[in-house]
Design a protein around this motif. Structure first.
Motif, PDB file in Angstrom:
ATOM      1  N   THR A 157     -33.890 -89.686  74.488  1.00  0.00           N
ATOM      2  CA  THR A 157     -34.029 -88.854  75.674  1.00  0.00           C
ATOM      3  C   THR A 157     -33.384 -89.524  76.882  1.00  0.00           C
ATOM      4  O   THR A 157     -33.521 -90.732  77.049  1.00  0.00           O
ATOM      5  CB  THR A 157     -35.526 -88.614  75.965  1.00  0.00           C
ATOM      6  OG1 THR A 157     -36.121 -88.101  74.788  1.00  0.00           O
ATOM      7  CG2 THR A 157     -35.728 -87.666  77.110  1.00  0.00           C
ATOM      8  N   PRO A 158     -32.697 -88.755  77.743  1.00  0.00           N
ATOM      9  CA  PRO A 158     -32.090 -89.361  78.925  1.00  0.00           C
ATOM     10  C   PRO A 158     -33.138 -90.026  79.803  1.00  0.00           C
ATOM     11  O   PRO A 158     -34.295 -89.645  79.804  1.00  0.00           O
ATOM     12  CB  PRO A 158     -31.465 -88.175  79.668  1.00  0.00           C
ATOM     13  CG  PRO A 158     -31.398 -87.071  78.700  1.00  0.00           C
ATOM     14  CD  PRO A 158     -32.447 -87.333  77.660  1.00  0.00           C
ATOM     15  N   PRO A 215     -35.146 -90.925  83.177  1.00  0.00           N
ATOM     16  CA  PRO A 215     -35.567 -90.048  84.277  1.00  0.00           C
ATOM     17  C   PRO A 215     -34.588 -90.170  85.443  1.00  0.00           C
ATOM     18  O   PRO A 215     -33.959 -91.202  85.638  1.00  0.00           O
ATOM     19  CB  PRO A 215     -36.950 -90.572  84.667  1.00  0.00           C
ATOM     20  CG  PRO A 215     -37.263 -91.697  83.762  1.00  0.00           C
ATOM     21  CD  PRO A 215     -36.109 -91.945  82.861  1.00  0.00           C
ATOM     22  N   ASP A 216     -34.478 -89.097  86.228  1.00  0.00           N
ATOM     23  CA  ASP A 216     -33.545 -89.079  87.349  1.00  0.00           C
ATOM     24  C   ASP A 216     -33.818 -90.186  88.360  1.00  0.00           C
ATOM     25  O   ASP A 216     -32.925 -90.595  89.078  1.00  0.00           O
ATOM     26  CB  ASP A 216     -33.586 -87.718  88.052  1.00  0.00           C
ATOM     27  CG  ASP A 216     -32.932 -86.640  87.208  1.00  0.00           C
ATOM     28  OD1 ASP A 216     -32.209 -86.971  86.254  1.00  0.00           O
ATOM     29  OD2 ASP A 216     -33.153 -85.454  87.504  1.00  0.00           O
ATOM     30  N   LYS A 243     -20.817 -85.721  78.782  1.00  0.00           N
ATOM     31  CA  LYS A 243     -21.944 -85.219  77.979  1.00  0.00           C
ATOM     32  C   LYS A 243     -21.578 -85.043  76.510  1.00  0.00           C
ATOM     33  O   LYS A 243     -22.330 -85.427  75.627  1.00  0.00           O
ATOM     34  CB  LYS A 243     -22.422 -83.864  78.515  1.00  0.00           C
ATOM     35  CG  LYS A 243     -23.274 -83.938  79.727  1.00  0.00           C
ATOM     36  CD  LYS A 243     -23.761 -82.554  80.083  1.00  0.00           C
ATOM     37  CE  LYS A 243     -24.864 -82.644  81.096  1.00  0.00           C
ATOM     38  NZ  LYS A 243     -25.529 -81.353  81.283  1.00  0.00           N
ATOM     39  N   PHE A 252     -27.749 -90.224  79.235  1.00  0.00           N
ATOM     40  CA  PHE A 252     -27.839 -90.154  80.688  1.00  0.00           C
ATOM     41  C   PHE A 252     -28.339 -88.784  81.135  1.00  0.00           C
ATOM     42  O   PHE A 252     -27.964 -87.759  80.566  1.00  0.00           O
ATOM     43  CB  PHE A 252     -26.470 -90.424  81.331  1.00  0.00           C
ATOM     44  CG  PHE A 252     -25.875 -91.736  80.922  1.00  0.00           C
ATOM     45  CD1 PHE A 252     -26.532 -92.930  81.174  1.00  0.00           C
ATOM     46  CD2 PHE A 252     -24.662 -91.788  80.269  1.00  0.00           C
ATOM     47  CE1 PHE A 252     -25.985 -94.145  80.790  1.00  0.00           C
ATOM     48  CE2 PHE A 252     -24.102 -92.991  79.880  1.00  0.00           C
ATOM     49  CZ  PHE A 252     -24.771 -94.178  80.144  1.00  0.00           C
ATOM     50  N   SER A 253     -29.133 -88.794  82.190  1.00  0.00           N
ATOM     51  CA  SER A 253     -29.616 -87.545  82.773  1.00  0.00           C
ATOM     52  C   SER A 253     -28.466 -86.872  83.528  1.00  0.00           C
ATOM     53  O   SER A 253     -27.435 -87.503  83.807  1.00  0.00           O
ATOM     54  CB  SER A 253     -30.775 -87.820  83.738  1.00  0.00           C
ATOM     55  OG  SER A 253     -30.293 -88.506  84.893  1.00  0.00           O
ATOM     56  N   ASP A 254     -28.654 -85.617  83.894  1.00  0.00           N
ATOM     57  CA  ASP A 254     -27.630 -84.910  84.674  1.00  0.00           C
ATOM     58  C   ASP A 254     -27.382 -85.626  86.004  1.00  0.00           C
ATOM     59  O   ASP A 254     -26.234 -85.739  86.448  1.00  0.00           O
ATOM     60  CB  ASP A 254     -28.041 -83.457  84.925  1.00  0.00           C
ATOM     61  CG  ASP A 254     -27.939 -82.605  83.676  1.00  0.00           C
ATOM     62  OD1 ASP A 254     -27.268 -83.017  82.704  1.00  0.00           O
ATOM     63  OD2 ASP A 254     -28.544 -81.507  83.658  1.00  0.00           O
ATOM     64  N   GLN A 291     -27.708 -88.811  86.608  1.00  0.00           N
ATOM     65  CA  GLN A 291     -26.938 -90.023  86.341  1.00  0.00           C
ATOM     66  C   GLN A 291     -25.473 -89.693  86.056  1.00  0.00           C
ATOM     67  O   GLN A 291     -24.581 -90.413  86.517  1.00  0.00           O
ATOM     68  CB  GLN A 291     -27.558 -90.795  85.180  1.00  0.00           C
ATOM     69  CG  GLN A 291     -28.885 -91.423  85.554  1.00  0.00           C
ATOM     70  CD  GLN A 291     -29.608 -91.999  84.366  1.00  0.00           C
ATOM     71  OE1 GLN A 291     -29.532 -91.467  83.255  1.00  0.00           O
ATOM     72  NE2 GLN A 291     -30.316 -93.098  84.588  1.00  0.00           N
TER      73      GLN A 291
END
Length: 113
Positions: free
Chosen positions: A29-30, A32-33, A79, A93-95, A97
């Motif tokens: 899982t990415p 957290p932001d 992505k 990576f989260s969006d 990031q």
């Protein structure tokens, strides 16, 4: 994501560069932001394997500084990768990031000296 978890994610992502895209497994899982995220360090340890000089020069991958590609293209490539050329990082990576990575790429300037 603590420093150790980030190092594990970076090592997993960087090792994916050497595997064919079909053999790559997505990361967990990415983060957290709000997780600490040092894009310069990321480029030094992961992206720099293919994008030389922190993205300023071509290497195994293209030069990213002054890229004519738009942000949506870069976001998609980070992505989803490119089969046989770039691993996928959407699960690493989260969006937010990924947006930081694109911001870093857009800020690249030639090194002085």
């Amino acid at each position: 994501m603590n420093g150790t978890a980030l190092q594990v994610a970076v090592l997993a992502a960087s090792s994916a560069c050497t595997m064919p895209a079909a053999a790559q497994q997505p990361a967990a899982t990415p983060a957290p932001d709000n997780a600490p995220f040092d894009v310069g360090q990321l480029f030094a340890t992961t992206c720099g394997f293919c994008h030389s000089d922190g993205g300023r020069a071509p290497g195994r991958g293209p030069q990213l500084m002054d890229s004519p590609r738009d942000d949506d293209f870069m976001r998609n490539r980070i992505k989803n990768g490119k089969e046989g050329a770039m691993p996928t990082f959407g699960a690493a990576f989260s969006d937010a990031q990924i947006d930081e990575i694109i911001k870093y790429i857009r800020s690249l300037k030639p090194r002085e000296g």
